[in-house]
Design an enzyme around this catalytic site. Structure first.
Site, short mmCIF file in Angstrom:
data_model
loop_
_atom_site.label_atom_id
_atom_site.label_comp_id
_atom_site.label_asym_id
_atom_site.label_seq_id
_atom_site.Cartn_x
_atom_site.Cartn_y
_atom_site.Cartn_z
N ASP A 137 0.85 -1.20 0.00
CA ASP A 137 0.00 0.00 0.00
C ASP A 137 0.89 1.24 0.00
O ASP A 137 2.01 1.22 0.52
CB ASP A 137 -0.89 0.01 1.25
CG ASP A 137 -2.19 0.79 1.05
OD1 ASP A 137 -3.26 0.16 0.98
OD2 ASP A 137 -2.13 2.04 0.96
N THR B 86 -16.64 1.09 2.12
CA THR B 86 -15.21 1.34 2.35
C THR B 86 -14.99 2.85 2.40
O THR B 86 -15.92 3.63 2.22
CB THR B 86 -14.34 0.76 1.20
OG1 THR B 86 -14.52 1.58 0.05
CG2 THR B 86 -14.65 -0.68 0.87
N TYR C 107 -13.02 7.44 -13.73
CA TYR C 107 -13.01 6.16 -13.00
C TYR C 107 -13.55 5.05 -13.90
O TYR C 107 -12.95 3.99 -14.04
CB TYR C 107 -13.88 6.32 -11.76
CG TYR C 107 -13.96 5.11 -10.86
CD1 TYR C 107 -12.97 4.84 -9.92
CD2 TYR C 107 -15.04 4.22 -10.92
CE1 TYR C 107 -13.05 3.74 -9.08
CE2 TYR C 107 -15.13 3.13 -10.09
CZ TYR C 107 -14.13 2.89 -9.16
OH TYR C 107 -14.22 1.79 -8.33
N LYS D 172 -11.63 1.68 -15.35
CA LYS D 172 -12.10 0.33 -15.02
C LYS D 172 -12.46 -0.47 -16.28
O LYS D 172 -12.29 -1.68 -16.31
CB LYS D 172 -13.29 0.42 -14.06
CG LYS D 172 -12.93 1.05 -12.70
CD LYS D 172 -11.85 0.27 -11.95
CE LYS D 172 -11.64 0.75 -10.53
NZ LYS D 172 -10.62 -0.01 -9.80
N ASN E 270 -5.52 -4.51 -6.61
CA ASN E 270 -6.75 -4.02 -6.00
C ASN E 270 -6.75 -2.51 -5.71
O ASN E 270 -7.80 -1.88 -5.68
CB ASN E 270 -6.97 -4.81 -4.70
CG ASN E 270 -7.96 -4.16 -3.76
OD1 ASN E 270 -9.18 -4.29 -3.93
ND2 ASN E 270 -7.45 -3.44 -2.76
#
Ligand code: NAD
Length: 276
Positions: A37, A190, A155, A159, A90
């Protein structure tokens, strides 16, 4: 049989949200987990929690937008553990808004992380896995990688690119022992929305406007791991989103009003602009 026992898995964005829960569930199943991360404090907290629960994990500070850092992540993992069984690409961010308001720097930032990050992770891990003759690349796209999302176009574009890469690589990988799956979730609980930028709209307004009923991360990860065990091509959830995807493919005109409502709701949040 425990499918993930003694496997080696790298999870980018493992410090928060879906990635963090993936790390927990994989470690609980006996996998060795490399938590990668950009936020060292987040990744470290995931690793501490896994170790407290008796699992095996290490963290690496990585910016997935850097090819060199992703290369180092994969090389160090192979040199420490001898192989990679799973590469979870991810990590992701969201930047949206009316396209008239978005800057090229904002487009570039989304593409650097959501697209280039997955590109580097997939292709570098693919070479290693092809040489091993086994491995599974799991790329997190989104339901918006399969359908339009007006008001979140950068976005959505990033994707779609992830879906194209992953679906093609799945067939290239089939002959060399490498599996590839794509995760396409709807709304999951999240921090991605809390951290989201919508051009010219204050973040509190964005968060307030979110629909209720987002899936818990634990439920989402249960479905993801089940899909991986079944070697699914596209892992899409919840059921309502799967239906929307089906309708979009078969009867796209039926969703036209829903897509228009999306951009109009963003314009209303921005400055009360009404375009209908
Ligand atoms: P999150 O914000 O909780 O977690 C994202 C993680 O990625 C964070 O730990 C962050 O530090 C890390 N990250 C961000 N930029 C990075 C970089 N440059 N290098 C390395 N790490 C970086 O978000 P989440 O919802 O868990 O998102 C995980 C993935 O799921 C993303 O790809 C997101 O697009 C996708 N997704 C989420 C939802 C949802 O509703 N939450 C829906 C569809 C798809």
């Amino acid at each position: 049989m425990n499918y993930f026992k003694d496997k080696v898995a790298i999870i980018t964005g493992g410090g928060s949200g879906i990635g963090r829960e993936l790390c927990f569930q994989l470690a609980k199943s006996g996998a060795t987990v490399v938590v990668a991360d950009i936020r060292e404090d987040y990744a470290e907290s995931t690793v501490d929690e896994i170790k407290n629960r008796g699992g095996t994990a290490r963290y690496m500070k990585v910016n997935v937008a850097s090819e060199a850092e992703v290369q180092q992540l994969i090389e160090e993992t192979v040199s420490q553990y001898g192989r990679i069984d799973y590469m979870f690409n991810n990590a992701g961010i969201a930047i949206g808004g009316d396209v008239r308001d978005l800057t090229m720097a904002q487009w570039k930032k989304v593409m650097d992380i959501n697209w280039n990050g997955v590109l580097y992770g997939s292709t570098i891990a693919y070479r290693v896995m092809a040489q091993q003759g086994f491995g599974h690349i799991v790329n997190t796209a989104s339901a918006t990688g399969l359908m339009p999302q007006p008001g979140n176009t950068p976005y959505c574009a990033s994707k779609h690119a992830v879906v194209g890469l992953s679906q093609s690589l799945r067939y290239e990988g089939a002959d060399v022992g490498v599996k590839v799956s794509t995760i396409c979730p709807g709304h999951v609980q999240t921090d991605i929305y809390k951290n989201m930028t919508v051009a010219n709209v204050p973040n509190e307004k964005v968060v307030e406007s979110l629909p209720s009923g987002a899936m818990k991360t634990s439920e989402a990860v249960d479905l993801i791991l089940k899909g991986i065990i079944q070697n699914k091509d596209i892992i899409i959830f919840p059921v309502a989103v799967r239906w929307a995807w089906r309708i979009h493919r078969l009867f796209p005109a039926l969703l036209k009003q829903a897509w228009l409502r999306k951009i109009r709701s963003i314009r209303k949040l921005k400055d009360g602009e009404v375009t209908q």
